[in-house]
Design an enzyme around this catalytic site. Structure first.
Site: not given
Ligand code: 0X9
Ligand code: ZN
Length: 314
Positions: A65, A68, A121, A192, A269
Protein backbone atom coordinates in the site's frame (compact mmCIF):
# COMPACT_ATOMS: atom_id res chain seq x y z
CA UNK A 1 19.13 17.19 1.81
CA UNK A 2 21.43 14.85 0.00
CA UNK A 3 22.07 12.44 2.87
CA UNK A 4 19.64 9.89 4.21
CA UNK A 5 18.79 10.94 7.75
CA UNK A 6 15.22 9.68 8.15
CA UNK A 7 14.10 13.18 9.14
CA UNK A 8 11.77 13.40 6.16
CA UNK A 9 10.13 10.93 3.78
CA UNK A 10 12.05 10.03 0.63
CA UNK A 11 10.66 9.51 -2.86
CA UNK A 12 11.34 6.53 -5.11
CA UNK A 13 14.29 8.10 -6.94
CA UNK A 14 15.94 8.92 -3.62
CA UNK A 15 15.36 5.42 -2.27
CA UNK A 16 16.73 3.86 -5.47
CA UNK A 17 19.84 6.05 -5.34
CA UNK A 18 20.33 5.20 -1.67
CA UNK A 19 20.01 1.46 -2.39
CA UNK A 20 22.74 1.83 -5.00
CA UNK A 21 24.93 3.61 -2.46
CA UNK A 22 24.46 0.81 0.07
CA UNK A 23 25.14 -1.88 -2.55
CA UNK A 24 28.37 -0.13 -3.51
CA UNK A 25 29.43 0.40 0.11
CA UNK A 26 28.75 -3.19 1.26
CA UNK A 27 29.40 -5.35 -1.80
CA UNK A 28 30.44 -8.44 0.20
CA UNK A 29 27.21 -8.82 2.14
CA UNK A 30 24.56 -7.23 -0.09
CA UNK A 31 23.01 -8.19 -3.40
CA UNK A 32 20.43 -6.21 -5.29
CA UNK A 33 17.53 -8.08 -6.80
CA UNK A 34 14.58 -7.19 -9.00
CA UNK A 35 11.25 -8.88 -8.35
CA UNK A 36 10.01 -7.87 -11.77
CA UNK A 37 8.43 -4.86 -13.45
CA UNK A 38 5.46 -2.80 -12.36
CA UNK A 39 2.44 -2.00 -14.53
CA UNK A 40 4.11 1.24 -15.65
CA UNK A 41 7.39 -0.59 -16.29
CA UNK A 42 9.46 0.32 -13.25
CA UNK A 43 11.81 -2.18 -11.64
CA UNK A 44 10.60 -3.49 -8.29
CA UNK A 45 13.81 -3.62 -6.34
CA UNK A 46 14.97 -5.43 -3.25
CA UNK A 47 18.11 -5.86 -1.22
CA UNK A 48 19.46 -9.13 0.17
CA UNK A 49 21.70 -8.85 3.19
CA UNK A 50 23.54 -12.11 3.80
CA UNK A 51 26.62 -12.56 5.94
CA UNK A 52 26.62 -16.34 5.89
CA UNK A 53 25.35 -19.00 3.53
CA UNK A 54 22.50 -21.03 4.99
CA UNK A 55 21.12 -18.53 7.49
CA UNK A 56 17.37 -18.61 8.08
CA UNK A 57 15.59 -16.14 5.82
CA UNK A 58 13.41 -13.18 6.73
CA UNK A 59 11.39 -11.53 3.95
CA UNK A 60 10.12 -7.99 4.43
CA UNK A 61 7.47 -6.69 2.03
CA UNK A 62 6.92 -2.98 2.42
CA UNK A 63 4.67 -0.38 0.75
CA UNK A 64 2.34 -2.82 -1.00
CA UNK A 65 0.00 0.00 0.00
CA UNK A 66 1.94 2.95 -1.36
CA UNK A 67 0.36 5.65 0.79
CA UNK A 68 1.71 3.97 3.93
CA UNK A 69 4.98 5.89 3.71
CA UNK A 70 6.16 4.96 7.19
CA UNK A 71 6.70 1.40 5.91
CA UNK A 72 9.48 2.16 3.39
CA UNK A 73 10.97 4.73 5.74
CA UNK A 74 11.18 1.99 8.37
CA UNK A 75 12.42 -0.67 5.93
CA UNK A 76 15.26 1.54 4.71
CA UNK A 77 16.16 2.49 8.29
CA UNK A 78 16.31 -1.23 9.13
CA UNK A 79 18.60 -1.92 6.16
CA UNK A 80 20.87 0.84 7.38
CA UNK A 81 20.98 -0.52 10.93
CA UNK A 82 21.62 -4.09 9.77
CA UNK A 83 24.58 -2.89 7.69
CA UNK A 84 26.07 -0.16 9.88
CA UNK A 85 25.15 -0.71 13.53
CA UNK A 86 27.96 -1.49 15.95
CA UNK A 87 25.60 -2.65 18.66
CA UNK A 88 26.41 -6.25 19.51
CA UNK A 89 22.79 -7.44 19.52
CA UNK A 90 22.05 -5.78 16.20
CA UNK A 91 25.20 -7.26 14.67
CA UNK A 92 24.12 -10.72 15.86
CA UNK A 93 20.64 -10.14 14.42
CA UNK A 94 22.03 -8.91 11.10
CA UNK A 95 24.62 -11.61 10.65
CA UNK A 96 22.55 -14.63 11.68
CA UNK A 97 19.71 -14.12 9.19
CA UNK A 98 19.37 -13.65 5.45
CA UNK A 99 17.34 -10.48 4.94
CA UNK A 100 15.29 -10.08 1.79
CA UNK A 101 13.92 -6.56 1.96
CA UNK A 102 11.65 -4.91 -0.62
CA UNK A 103 11.26 -1.31 0.57
CA UNK A 104 8.71 -0.32 -2.08
CA UNK A 105 6.62 -3.05 -3.74
CA UNK A 106 3.96 -0.78 -5.21
CA UNK A 107 6.45 1.46 -7.02
CA UNK A 108 4.07 3.12 -9.49
CA UNK A 109 1.70 4.23 -6.79
CA UNK A 110 4.51 5.28 -4.48
CA UNK A 111 5.42 7.81 -7.19
CA UNK A 112 1.71 8.64 -7.61
CA UNK A 113 1.26 9.32 -3.88
CA UNK A 114 4.27 11.64 -3.95
CA UNK A 115 3.27 13.52 -7.09
CA UNK A 116 -0.50 13.34 -7.57
CA UNK A 117 -2.69 11.88 -4.84
CA UNK A 118 -1.19 11.39 -1.38
CA UNK A 119 -3.89 8.96 -0.24
CA UNK A 120 -4.31 6.62 -3.24
CA UNK A 121 -4.55 3.03 -1.90
CA UNK A 122 -4.87 0.70 -4.87
CA UNK A 123 -2.74 0.04 -7.94
CA UNK A 124 -2.98 2.23 -11.04
CA UNK A 125 -3.88 -0.48 -13.57
CA UNK A 126 -7.14 0.50 -15.32
CA UNK A 127 -10.13 -1.81 -15.28
CA UNK A 128 -11.65 -3.32 -18.44
CA UNK A 129 -15.14 -3.22 -16.98
CA UNK A 130 -15.22 0.14 -15.22
CA UNK A 131 -13.87 3.67 -15.29
CA UNK A 132 -12.59 3.16 -11.75
CA UNK A 133 -8.84 2.59 -11.63
CA UNK A 134 -6.83 0.09 -9.64
CA UNK A 135 -6.94 -3.04 -7.54
CA UNK A 136 -6.23 -3.47 -3.84
CA UNK A 137 -2.89 -5.30 -4.14
CA UNK A 138 -3.36 -6.77 -0.66
CA UNK A 139 -6.44 -8.64 -1.89
CA UNK A 140 -4.85 -9.90 -5.11
CA UNK A 141 -2.83 -12.94 -3.95
CA UNK A 142 -4.16 -16.34 -4.89
CA UNK A 143 -5.08 -17.65 -1.47
CA UNK A 144 -8.75 -17.82 -0.54
CA UNK A 145 -9.11 -15.06 -3.13
CA UNK A 146 -12.43 -13.22 -2.80
CA UNK A 147 -13.70 -15.63 -0.16
CA UNK A 148 -16.06 -14.79 2.68
CA UNK A 149 -16.53 -11.13 1.86
CA UNK A 150 -12.84 -10.45 2.52
CA UNK A 151 -12.59 -8.35 -0.64
CA UNK A 152 -14.83 -6.62 -3.17
CA UNK A 153 -15.68 -7.53 -6.77
CA UNK A 154 -16.58 -3.90 -7.49
CA UNK A 155 -13.72 -2.08 -9.30
CA UNK A 156 -14.77 1.17 -7.63
CA UNK A 157 -14.24 -0.18 -4.11
CA UNK A 158 -11.03 0.36 -2.13
CA UNK A 159 -10.76 -3.39 -1.49
CA UNK A 160 -11.38 -4.52 -5.10
CA UNK A 161 -9.64 -7.90 -5.44
CA UNK A 162 -9.01 -7.55 -9.18
CA UNK A 163 -10.48 -9.46 -12.15
CA UNK A 164 -8.51 -12.55 -11.12
CA UNK A 165 -5.74 -13.48 -8.66
CA UNK A 166 -2.34 -12.03 -9.57
CA UNK A 167 -3.89 -9.64 -12.10
CA UNK A 168 -1.49 -7.00 -10.77
CA UNK A 169 2.06 -7.40 -12.15
CA UNK A 170 3.58 -6.30 -8.83
CA UNK A 171 1.80 -9.09 -6.95
CA UNK A 172 2.58 -11.67 -9.64
CA UNK A 173 6.25 -10.63 -9.40
CA UNK A 174 6.23 -11.06 -5.62
CA UNK A 175 4.62 -14.46 -6.00
CA UNK A 176 7.05 -15.70 -8.64
CA UNK A 177 10.07 -14.54 -6.64
CA UNK A 178 8.97 -15.89 -3.27
CA UNK A 179 7.83 -19.20 -4.80
CA UNK A 180 11.36 -19.83 -6.00
CA UNK A 181 12.88 -18.83 -2.67
CA UNK A 182 10.35 -20.23 -0.25
CA UNK A 183 12.61 -22.95 1.14
CA UNK A 184 15.02 -20.24 2.23
CA UNK A 185 12.39 -18.08 3.91
CA UNK A 186 11.35 -18.81 7.49
CA UNK A 187 9.58 -15.55 8.26
CA UNK A 188 7.35 -13.23 6.21
CA UNK A 189 6.65 -9.72 7.47
CA UNK A 190 4.32 -7.44 5.51
CA UNK A 191 4.69 -3.82 6.61
CA UNK A 192 1.56 -1.65 6.72
CA UNK A 193 0.14 1.30 8.58
CA UNK A 194 -1.69 2.24 10.64
CA UNK A 195 -3.20 0.85 13.91
CA UNK A 196 -0.27 -0.73 15.83
CA UNK A 197 -1.21 -4.35 15.29
CA UNK A 198 0.50 -7.67 14.69
CA UNK A 199 -1.80 -9.76 12.54
CA UNK A 200 -1.36 -13.47 11.98
CA UNK A 201 -3.31 -15.66 9.55
CA UNK A 202 -6.08 -16.17 8.83
CA UNK A 203 -7.48 -13.18 7.05
CA UNK A 204 -10.26 -14.96 5.20
CA UNK A 205 -12.05 -16.35 8.24
CA UNK A 206 -12.38 -15.73 11.95
CA UNK A 207 -14.00 -19.16 12.43
CA UNK A 208 -10.79 -21.15 11.93
CA UNK A 209 -7.23 -20.66 13.06
CA UNK A 210 -3.86 -21.87 11.79
CA UNK A 211 -2.56 -25.11 13.34
CA UNK A 212 0.33 -23.20 14.96
CA UNK A 213 -1.84 -20.31 16.15
CA UNK A 214 -0.66 -20.64 19.76
CA UNK A 215 2.95 -20.30 18.59
CA UNK A 216 2.05 -17.35 16.36
CA UNK A 217 0.48 -15.62 19.35
CA UNK A 218 3.46 -16.40 21.59
CA UNK A 219 5.80 -14.91 19.01
CA UNK A 220 3.55 -11.87 18.55
CA UNK A 221 3.45 -11.37 22.32
CA UNK A 222 7.26 -11.35 22.38
CA UNK A 223 7.24 -8.53 19.80
CA UNK A 224 4.53 -6.60 21.60
CA UNK A 225 6.19 -6.95 25.03
CA UNK A 226 9.60 -5.89 23.70
CA UNK A 227 8.16 -2.77 22.09
CA UNK A 228 6.11 -1.92 25.15
CA UNK A 229 9.22 -2.02 27.38
CA UNK A 230 10.87 0.78 25.41
CA UNK A 231 10.70 4.39 26.70
CA UNK A 232 7.77 5.29 24.42
CA UNK A 233 5.76 2.34 25.77
CA UNK A 234 4.02 1.89 22.43
CA UNK A 235 1.19 -0.63 22.53
CA UNK A 236 0.88 -3.27 19.82
CA UNK A 237 -2.15 -5.54 19.97
CA UNK A 238 -2.06 -8.92 18.28
CA UNK A 239 -4.37 -11.64 17.01
CA UNK A 240 -5.50 -13.18 13.75
CA UNK A 241 -6.29 -10.71 10.95
CA UNK A 242 -9.94 -11.65 10.63
CA UNK A 243 -10.21 -12.14 14.38
CA UNK A 244 -9.15 -8.71 15.58
CA UNK A 245 -9.41 -6.51 12.47
CA UNK A 246 -11.76 -7.52 9.65
CA UNK A 247 -12.00 -10.26 7.02
CA UNK A 248 -9.40 -9.67 4.32
CA UNK A 249 -8.71 -12.42 1.80
CA UNK A 250 -5.79 -12.65 -0.60
CA UNK A 251 -3.31 -10.72 1.59
CA UNK A 252 0.44 -11.27 1.56
CA UNK A 253 0.92 -12.95 4.91
CA UNK A 254 -1.99 -15.36 4.43
CA UNK A 255 -0.72 -16.35 1.00
CA UNK A 256 2.82 -16.83 2.37
CA UNK A 257 1.45 -19.00 5.17
CA UNK A 258 -1.06 -21.01 3.15
CA UNK A 259 0.69 -21.39 -0.18
CA UNK A 260 4.41 -20.97 0.52
CA UNK A 261 4.71 -22.86 3.80
CA UNK A 262 6.14 -19.84 5.64
CA UNK A 263 4.80 -20.57 9.09
CA UNK A 264 5.84 -17.37 10.84
CA UNK A 265 3.90 -14.82 8.85
CA UNK A 266 2.48 -11.48 9.94
CA UNK A 267 1.05 -8.25 8.74
CA UNK A 268 2.45 -5.50 10.96
CA UNK A 269 0.45 -2.28 11.17
CA UNK A 270 2.77 0.50 12.33
CA UNK A 271 2.02 3.77 14.07
CA UNK A 272 -0.15 5.50 14.86
CA UNK A 273 -3.61 4.63 16.16
CA UNK A 274 -5.41 7.22 14.06
CA UNK A 275 -4.37 10.69 15.15
CA UNK A 276 -2.33 11.26 11.98
CA UNK A 277 -3.07 7.92 10.30
CA UNK A 278 -1.39 7.43 6.92
CA UNK A 279 0.05 10.96 6.97
CA UNK A 280 2.33 10.30 9.92
CA UNK A 281 4.74 13.20 10.50
CA UNK A 282 8.37 12.41 9.70
CA UNK A 283 9.32 12.99 13.32
CA UNK A 284 7.82 9.56 14.00
CA UNK A 285 10.03 7.70 11.51
CA UNK A 286 12.89 7.07 13.93
CA UNK A 287 10.80 6.06 16.96
CA UNK A 288 8.69 3.78 14.78
CA UNK A 289 11.75 2.24 13.13
CA UNK A 290 13.62 1.78 16.41
CA UNK A 291 10.78 -0.05 18.05
CA UNK A 292 10.29 -2.17 14.92
CA UNK A 293 13.92 -3.30 15.13
CA UNK A 294 13.52 -4.24 18.79
CA UNK A 295 10.24 -5.97 18.03
CA UNK A 296 11.70 -7.99 15.16
CA UNK A 297 14.65 -8.97 17.34
CA UNK A 298 12.25 -10.40 19.92
CA UNK A 299 10.06 -11.99 17.26
CA UNK A 300 12.97 -13.85 15.70
CA UNK A 301 14.39 -14.96 19.05
CA UNK A 302 11.01 -16.38 20.07
CA UNK A 303 10.56 -18.06 16.67
CA UNK A 304 13.96 -19.67 17.08
CA UNK A 305 13.07 -20.87 20.57
CA UNK A 306 9.99 -22.55 19.11
CA UNK A 307 12.01 -24.24 16.36
CA UNK A 308 10.97 -22.19 13.32
CA UNK A 309 14.39 -20.93 12.32
CA UNK A 310 15.95 -24.20 11.20
CA UNK A 311 16.83 -24.65 7.51
CA UNK A 312 13.71 -25.85 5.70
CA UNK A 313 15.67 -28.28 3.57
CA UNK A 314 19.16 -29.72 3.66
O1 0X9 B 1 -6.71 -3.99 4.81
C1 0X9 B 1 -5.51 -4.27 4.69
O2 0X9 B 1 -5.03 -4.70 3.64
C2 0X9 B 1 -4.57 -4.08 5.89
N1 0X9 B 1 -4.84 -2.85 6.56
S1 0X9 B 1 -4.45 -1.42 5.85
O3 0X9 B 1 -5.02 -0.34 6.65
N2 0X9 B 1 -2.87 -1.25 5.90
O4 0X9 B 1 -4.91 -1.43 4.50
C3 0X9 B 1 -4.78 -5.21 6.85
C4 0X9 B 1 -4.76 -6.58 6.27
C5 0X9 B 1 -4.84 -7.59 7.36
N3 0X9 B 1 -5.47 -8.77 6.93
C6 0X9 B 1 -4.77 -9.80 6.42
N4 0X9 B 1 -3.49 -9.76 6.42
N5 0X9 B 1 -5.44 -10.79 5.94
ZN1 ZN C 1 -1.83 -1.38 4.18
Amino acid sequence: DATFGWTRYYNLAEIDAWLDTMLAAYPDVTSGFVLGQSYEGRDIRGLLISYKWGNPGVFIESNIHAREWITSATATWLINELLTSKDELVRELAESHDWYIVPVLNVDVFVYTHETDRLWRKTRQPSRISDCVGVDPNRNYDSHWMENGGASSNPCDETYAGPQPFSEPEIKAMSDFVSILKDKINVMLAFHSYSQLLLSPYGHTAEEFPENYADLMQVAKAYSDAVHQLPYGTIYKYGSSAGILYPASGATNDWAYNEQDIKISYTIEFRDTGNFGFVLPAAFIKPNAEETLIGIMALLAESKKLGYMEPKYT
